[in-house]
Design a protein around this motif. Structure first.
Motif, PDB file in Angstrom:
ATOM      1  N   GLY A 121     -10.540   4.266   0.657  1.00 56.34           N
ATOM      2  CA  GLY A 121     -10.558   4.082   2.096  1.00 56.34           C
ATOM      3  C   GLY A 121      -9.963   5.318   2.737  1.00 56.34           C
ATOM      4  N   GLN A 156       0.867  -1.182   0.000  1.00 56.90           N
ATOM      5  CA  GLN A 156       0.000   0.000   0.000  1.00 56.90           C
ATOM      6  C   GLN A 156       0.904   1.232   0.000  1.00 56.90           C
ATOM      7  OE1 GLN A 156      -2.163  -0.170   3.718  1.00 56.90           O
ATOM      8  NE2 GLN A 156      -0.333  -0.541   4.936  1.00 56.90           N
ATOM      9  N   GLN A 183      -1.628   3.127  -6.246  1.00 58.25           N
ATOM     10  CA  GLN A 183      -2.479   3.815  -5.274  1.00 58.25           C
ATOM     11  C   GLN A 183      -2.046   5.269  -5.180  1.00 58.25           C
ATOM     12  OE1 GLN A 183      -2.221   1.734  -1.472  1.00 58.25           O
ATOM     13  NE2 GLN A 183      -4.081   0.574  -1.939  1.00 58.25           N
ATOM     14  N   ALA A 188      -6.274  10.677   6.603  1.00 58.01           N
ATOM     15  CA  ALA A 188      -5.583  10.108   5.446  1.00 58.01           C
ATOM     16  C   ALA A 188      -6.603   9.394   4.572  1.00 58.01           C
ATOM     17  CB  ALA A 188      -4.501   9.132   5.903  1.00 58.01           C
ATOM     18  N   GLU A 215      -1.958   7.975  -2.091  1.00 58.79           N
ATOM     19  CA  GLU A 215      -2.156   8.213  -0.671  1.00 58.79           C
ATOM     20  C   GLU A 215      -2.333   9.709  -0.463  1.00 58.79           C
ATOM     21  OE1 GLU A 215      -2.015   5.453   0.985  1.00 58.79           O
ATOM     22  OE2 GLU A 215      -2.201   6.113   3.074  1.00 58.79           O
ATOM     23  N   SER A 220       0.430   3.607   2.019  1.00 62.67           N
ATOM     24  CA  SER A 220       0.329   4.182   3.368  1.00 62.67           C
ATOM     25  C   SER A 220       1.670   4.362   4.099  1.00 62.67           C
ATOM     26  CB  SER A 220      -0.640   3.361   4.224  1.00 62.67           C
ATOM     27  OG  SER A 220      -1.922   3.386   3.621  1.00 62.67           O
ATOM     28  N   PHE A 279      -4.722   1.729  10.933  1.00 63.27           N
ATOM     29  CA  PHE A 279      -4.005   2.986  11.188  1.00 63.27           C
ATOM     30  C   PHE A 279      -4.892   4.220  11.180  1.00 63.27           C
ATOM     31  CE2 PHE A 279      -4.140   3.446   6.614  1.00 63.27           C
ATOM     32  CZ  PHE A 279      -4.039   2.133   6.167  1.00 63.27           C
ATOM     33  N   GLN A 294       2.762   7.814   4.543  1.00 65.53           N
ATOM     34  CA  GLN A 294       2.308   8.630   5.683  1.00 65.53           C
ATOM     35  C   GLN A 294       3.433   8.724   6.703  1.00 65.53           C
ATOM     36  OE1 GLN A 294      -1.372   7.436   7.579  1.00 65.53           O
ATOM     37  NE2 GLN A 294      -2.232   6.658   5.658  1.00 65.53           N
TER      38      GLN A 294
HETATM   39  N1  PHE Z   1      -3.982   1.697   2.598  1.00 67.32           N
HETATM   40  C1  PHE Z   1      -5.380   1.373   2.553  1.00 67.32           C
HETATM   41  C2  PHE Z   1      -5.586   0.225   1.544  1.00 67.32           C
HETATM   42  O1  PHE Z   1      -4.680  -0.110   0.849  1.00 67.32           O
HETATM   43  C3  PHE Z   1      -6.212   2.568   2.172  1.00 67.32           C
HETATM   44  C4  PHE Z   1      -6.217   3.661   3.197  1.00 67.32           C
HETATM   45  C5  PHE Z   1      -5.307   4.685   3.142  1.00 67.32           C
HETATM   46  C6  PHE Z   1      -7.154   3.678   4.222  1.00 67.32           C
HETATM   47  C7  PHE Z   1      -5.318   5.714   4.046  1.00 67.32           C
HETATM   48  C8  PHE Z   1      -7.167   4.680   5.147  1.00 67.32           C
HETATM   49  C9  PHE Z   1      -6.277   5.695   5.056  1.00 67.32           C
HETATM   50  O2  PHE Z   1      -6.665  -0.329   1.477  1.00 67.32           O
END
Ligand code: PHE
Length: 341
Positions: free
Chosen positions: A286, A172, A212, A309, A214, A174, A254, A177
């Protein structure tokens, strides 16, 4: 002497006819007309002639000289013309021939969608970050509240590089972050697009590699209302004013609270159709408020700072935007597909 002049004339004409270079012509000029040339030699012998013969011979010699001179000049001109003609032909450039238009490529549809997204967020004061695809499990999981034993850490889901499961292809965006929190001054407003990897079989909606984007904001007094406001603004710009969204509760380790955001189906306007599988809504991303523990692990005081986020799949966004119905088309690089955008 008469015969001598006749011979010189004949010989000179023949040689001049054969000459094929200006150097050869010059040689012939010296040979016949030069100071030590054959005509001059004849003229020098004139002294030995009877007085009444001299003018006749002189006239004859001058005639021969004139004929040779004329021939020389003509041969020279002919040679120059030939050379010029050759050069012109070699350098010929027909400016009326239609040109070959250079074949222009263009951006991939997914990058068109990404650039639109970037524009929207840059317009709202966000910075675009780039980060590594080979990531530490610590940043991909631990620092995001997904401890040992979390199902997404499983070997059947994630590409690891080592037995100890410490280095991996990020699953991901994320971890960006965490990288932003570790490296940037507060407040933070970032988006971070990039590739992510999961052990998925390829089909019309899955690929082991996808993209993705972010997004994250950390500031004082930031609430869920800011998250909804920002995402709604982005959606209006992307899908047109009046496009409805809805937020459903969800779970991510998170974020707390967490949600998923749906966009009203662009095909049926919310009534339900095959595109939205009868739902009237299409799941887009998400999101949630950054978990206080995630802030703490980054050394940020959750009593002073708060943030939110979101993360979404770029392929899905591009597929909706361009009405592409099979994910595989995006990666196969078939020009017949790509030329349509
Ligand atoms: N990283 C999450 C996913 O791959 C998506 C997400 C990002 C959710 C940031 C909340 C905040 O599904």
């Amino acid at each position: 002497m008469r015969e001598q002049l006749a011979r010189i004339r004949e010989e000179a004409m023949a040689k001049l006819n054969e000459a094929s270079s200006s150097a050869e012509l010059e040689e012939l000029r010296v040979k016949y007309l030069g100071k030590k040339g054959e005509i001059t030699a004849i003229l020098k012998q004139m002294g030995g002639l009877p007085a009444e013969e001299r003018p006749k011979m002189g006239q004859l010699a001058n005639e021969v000289r004139a004929v040779i001179e004329e021939k020389l000049t003509a041969a020279k001109r002919e040679m120059e013309e030939k050379a010029l003609d050759l050069r012109l032909r070699a350098e010929a450039l027909d400016v009326t021939v239609p040109g070959k238009a250079p074949k222009m490529g263009h951006r991939h549809p997914m990058y068109i969608a990404l650039d639109e997204m970037k524009e929207i967020f840059i317009g709202m004061g966000f910075t675009v970050l780039d980060g590594p695809e080979v990531e530490l499990a610590e940043l991909n999981f631990d620092r995001l509240n997904a401890d040992e034993g979390h199902p997404s850490r499983d070997w059947s889901d994630t590409f690891y590089f080592d037995e100890q499961s410490r280095v991996m292809l990020r699953s991901q965006t994320s971890p960006m972050q965490v990288r932003a929190m570790d490296s940037m001054e507060l407040p933070i407003r970032i988006i971070a697009p990039g590739r992510v990897y999961r052990k998925d079989e390829v089909d019309a909606t899955h690929s082991p590699m996808f993209h993705q984007v972010e997004g994250m904001v950390i500031d004082k007094g930031v609430t869920m209302a800011d998250l909804k406001g920002t995402l709604n603004t982005a959606v209006q710009q992307l899908y047109g004013e009046g496009t409805k969204t809805r937020f459903r509760p969800h779970h991510f380790p998170f974020t707390e609270p967490s949600c998923e955001m749906d966009v009203q189906c662009h095909k049926c306007g919310g009534v339900g159709c095959p595109t939205c599988k009868g739902e009237g809504w299409i799941e887009l991303l998400g999101a949630g408020m950054i978990h206080p523990h995630v802030l703490e692990m980054a050394g940020i005081d959750p009593n002073v700072w708060s943030g939110w986020a979101f993360g979404f799949g770029l392929e899905r966004l591009a597929m909706r935007r361009f009405k592409i119905d099979d994910l595989r088309l995006i990666f196969e690089n078939d020009v017949r597909f790509l030329e349509q955008f």
